[in-house]
Design a protein around this motif. Sequence first.
Motif, PDB file in Angstrom:
ATOM      1  N   UNK A  51       0.826  -1.196   0.000  1.00  0.00           N
ATOM      2  CA  UNK A  51       0.000   0.000   0.000  1.00  0.00           C
ATOM      3  C   UNK A  51       0.862   1.248   0.000  1.00  0.00           C
ATOM      4  N   UNK A  52       0.382   2.267  -0.649  1.00  0.00           N
ATOM      5  CA  UNK A  52       1.060   3.553  -0.673  1.00  0.00           C
ATOM      6  C   UNK A  52       0.709   4.302   0.620  1.00  0.00           C
ATOM      7  N   UNK A  53       1.513   5.263   0.974  1.00  0.00           N
ATOM      8  CA  UNK A  53       1.284   6.023   2.199  1.00  0.00           C
ATOM      9  C   UNK A  53       0.349   7.196   1.936  1.00  0.00           C
ATOM     10  N   UNK A  54      -0.937   6.992   2.084  1.00  0.00           N
ATOM     11  CA  UNK A  54      -1.906   8.080   2.032  1.00  0.00           C
ATOM     12  C   UNK A  54      -2.872   7.874   3.193  1.00  0.00           C
ATOM     13  N   UNK A  55      -3.657   8.886   3.499  1.00  0.00           N
ATOM     14  CA  UNK A  55      -4.539   8.791   4.663  1.00  0.00           C
ATOM     15  C   UNK A  55      -5.572   7.681   4.521  1.00  0.00           C
ATOM     16  N   UNK A  56      -6.012   7.401   3.297  1.00  0.00           N
ATOM     17  CA  UNK A  56      -7.000   6.328   3.120  1.00  0.00           C
ATOM     18  C   UNK A  56      -6.370   4.969   3.362  1.00  0.00           C
ATOM     19  N   UNK A  57      -5.142   4.774   2.902  1.00  0.00           N
ATOM     20  CA  UNK A  57      -4.441   3.513   3.200  1.00  0.00           C
ATOM     21  C   UNK A  57      -4.245   3.366   4.706  1.00  0.00           C
ATOM     22  N   UNK A  58      -3.975   4.480   5.390  1.00  0.00           N
ATOM     23  CA  UNK A  58      -3.811   4.438   6.844  1.00  0.00           C
ATOM     24  C   UNK A  58      -5.121   4.061   7.534  1.00  0.00           C
ATOM     25  N   UNK A  59      -6.240   4.584   7.043  1.00  0.00           N
ATOM     26  CA  UNK A  59      -7.545   4.218   7.597  1.00  0.00           C
ATOM     27  C   UNK A  59      -7.813   2.740   7.349  1.00  0.00           C
ATOM     28  N   UNK A  60      -7.561   2.270   6.135  1.00  0.00           N
ATOM     29  CA  UNK A  60      -7.774   0.866   5.782  1.00  0.00           C
ATOM     30  C   UNK A  60      -6.945  -0.046   6.686  1.00  0.00           C
ATOM     31  N   UNK A  61      -5.708   0.354   6.967  1.00  0.00           N
ATOM     32  CA  UNK A  61      -4.806  -0.446   7.800  1.00  0.00           C
ATOM     33  C   UNK A  61      -5.110  -0.317   9.292  1.00  0.00           C
ATOM     34  N   UNK A  62      -6.042   0.554   9.661  1.00  0.00           N
ATOM     35  CA  UNK A  62      -6.358   0.756  11.063  1.00  0.00           C
ATOM     36  C   UNK A  62      -5.368   1.637  11.791  1.00  0.00           C
ATOM     37  N   UNK A  63      -4.537   2.343  11.038  1.00  0.00           N
ATOM     38  CA  UNK A  63      -3.517   3.208  11.624  1.00  0.00           C
ATOM     39  C   UNK A  63      -4.007   4.632  11.871  1.00  0.00           C
ATOM     40  N   UNK A  64      -5.141   4.968  11.336  1.00  0.00           N
ATOM     41  CA  UNK A  64      -5.711   6.307  11.500  1.00  0.00           C
ATOM     42  C   UNK A  64      -7.185   6.118  11.840  1.00  0.00           C
ATOM     43  N   UNK A  65      -7.682   6.850  12.817  1.00  0.00           N
ATOM     44  CA  UNK A  65      -9.093   6.689  13.186  1.00  0.00           C
ATOM     45  C   UNK A  65     -10.028   7.232  12.111  1.00  0.00           C
ATOM     46  N   UNK A  66     -11.177   6.602  12.001  1.00  0.00           N
ATOM     47  CA  UNK A  66     -12.228   7.043  11.085  1.00  0.00           C
ATOM     48  C   UNK A  66     -13.548   6.474  11.585  1.00  0.00           C
ATOM     49  N   UNK A  67     -14.625   7.126  11.214  1.00  0.00           N
ATOM     50  CA  UNK A  67     -15.951   6.630  11.543  1.00  0.00           C
ATOM     51  C   UNK A  67     -16.374   5.665  10.445  1.00  0.00           C
ATOM     52  N   UNK A  68     -15.981   4.392  10.618  1.00  0.00           N
ATOM     53  CA  UNK A  68     -16.204   3.367   9.601  1.00  0.00           C
ATOM     54  C   UNK A  68     -17.673   2.944   9.605  1.00  0.00           C
ATOM     55  N   UNK A  69     -18.265   2.941   8.422  1.00  0.00           N
ATOM     56  CA  UNK A  69     -19.646   2.517   8.237  1.00  0.00           C
ATOM     57  C   UNK A  69     -19.688   1.049   7.845  1.00  0.00           C
ATOM     58  N   UNK A  70     -18.772   0.640   6.966  1.00  0.00           N
ATOM     59  CA  UNK A  70     -18.705  -0.746   6.515  1.00  0.00           C
ATOM     60  C   UNK A  70     -17.280  -1.034   6.076  1.00  0.00           C
ATOM     61  N   UNK A  71     -16.854  -2.271   6.314  1.00  0.00           N
ATOM     62  CA  UNK A  71     -15.525  -2.698   5.897  1.00  0.00           C
ATOM     63  C   UNK A  71     -15.593  -4.161   5.512  1.00  0.00           C
ATOM     64  N   UNK A  72     -15.085  -4.490   4.335  1.00  0.00           N
ATOM     65  CA  UNK A  72     -15.003  -5.888   3.921  1.00  0.00           C
ATOM     66  C   UNK A  72     -13.748  -6.078   3.079  1.00  0.00           C
ATOM     67  N   UNK A  73     -13.647  -7.196   2.411  1.00  0.00           N
ATOM     68  CA  UNK A  73     -12.435  -7.516   1.653  1.00  0.00           C
ATOM     69  C   UNK A  73     -12.246  -6.651   0.409  1.00  0.00           C
ATOM     70  N   UNK A  74     -13.281  -5.962  -0.033  1.00  0.00           N
ATOM     71  CA  UNK A  74     -13.230  -5.153  -1.251  1.00  0.00           C
ATOM     72  C   UNK A  74     -13.043  -3.669  -0.967  1.00  0.00           C
ATOM     73  N   UNK A  75     -13.777  -3.162   0.011  1.00  0.00           N
ATOM     74  CA  UNK A  75     -13.817  -1.715   0.234  1.00  0.00           C
ATOM     75  C   UNK A  75     -13.989  -1.378   1.703  1.00  0.00           C
ATOM     76  N   UNK A  76     -13.620  -0.153   2.021  1.00  0.00           N
ATOM     77  CA  UNK A  76     -13.873   0.410   3.337  1.00  0.00           C
ATOM     78  C   UNK A  76     -14.651   1.703   3.108  1.00  0.00           C
ATOM     79  N   UNK A  77     -15.730   1.862   3.872  1.00  0.00           N
ATOM     80  CA  UNK A  77     -16.568   3.051   3.761  1.00  0.00           C
ATOM     81  C   UNK A  77     -16.578   3.757   5.108  1.00  0.00           C
TER      82      UNK A  77
END
Length: 134
Positions: A1-27
């Motif tokens: 993964x590249x270092x961007x804020x969305x990759x950090x959210x996907x990796x659980x390294x940055x907090x976000x108000x996650x609505x849904x997460x699965x193997x394809x996408x994170x919302x």
Amino acid sequence: MSADVFCEIIAGERPADVVRSDEVAVSFLDARPVFKGHVLVVPRVHVETLADLADVGPFFERVQAMARAVEEGLQAGGTFVAINNRVSQSVAHLHVHVVPRHKKDGLRGFFWPRTKYDSAEEAQSYAEMIGKAL
């Protein structure tokens, strides 16, 4: 993964108000929403633009489901669904905006000027140039 804020959210390294997460996408909720309930749907795989996404079907199934959920969950009259590719893309990671809409909510179409083709022939020439690129 590249270092961007969305990759950090996907990796659980940055907090976000996650609505849904699965193997394809994170919302998750947009940190600077157009309206409350504005969701970003991002693919787990790091790609910059829609053209870079290899398997669009499963991803857009998630976008479609999110558009339905935003309408139903927020009793919205509809949604505005949008993607920026490079220009106006604040994070260089593909993301789809799903924004709840209500009549008379103040959002007025697109925020850029409109133009017209000088003739039907000019319009056809643009269609042909784009068609050849396909």
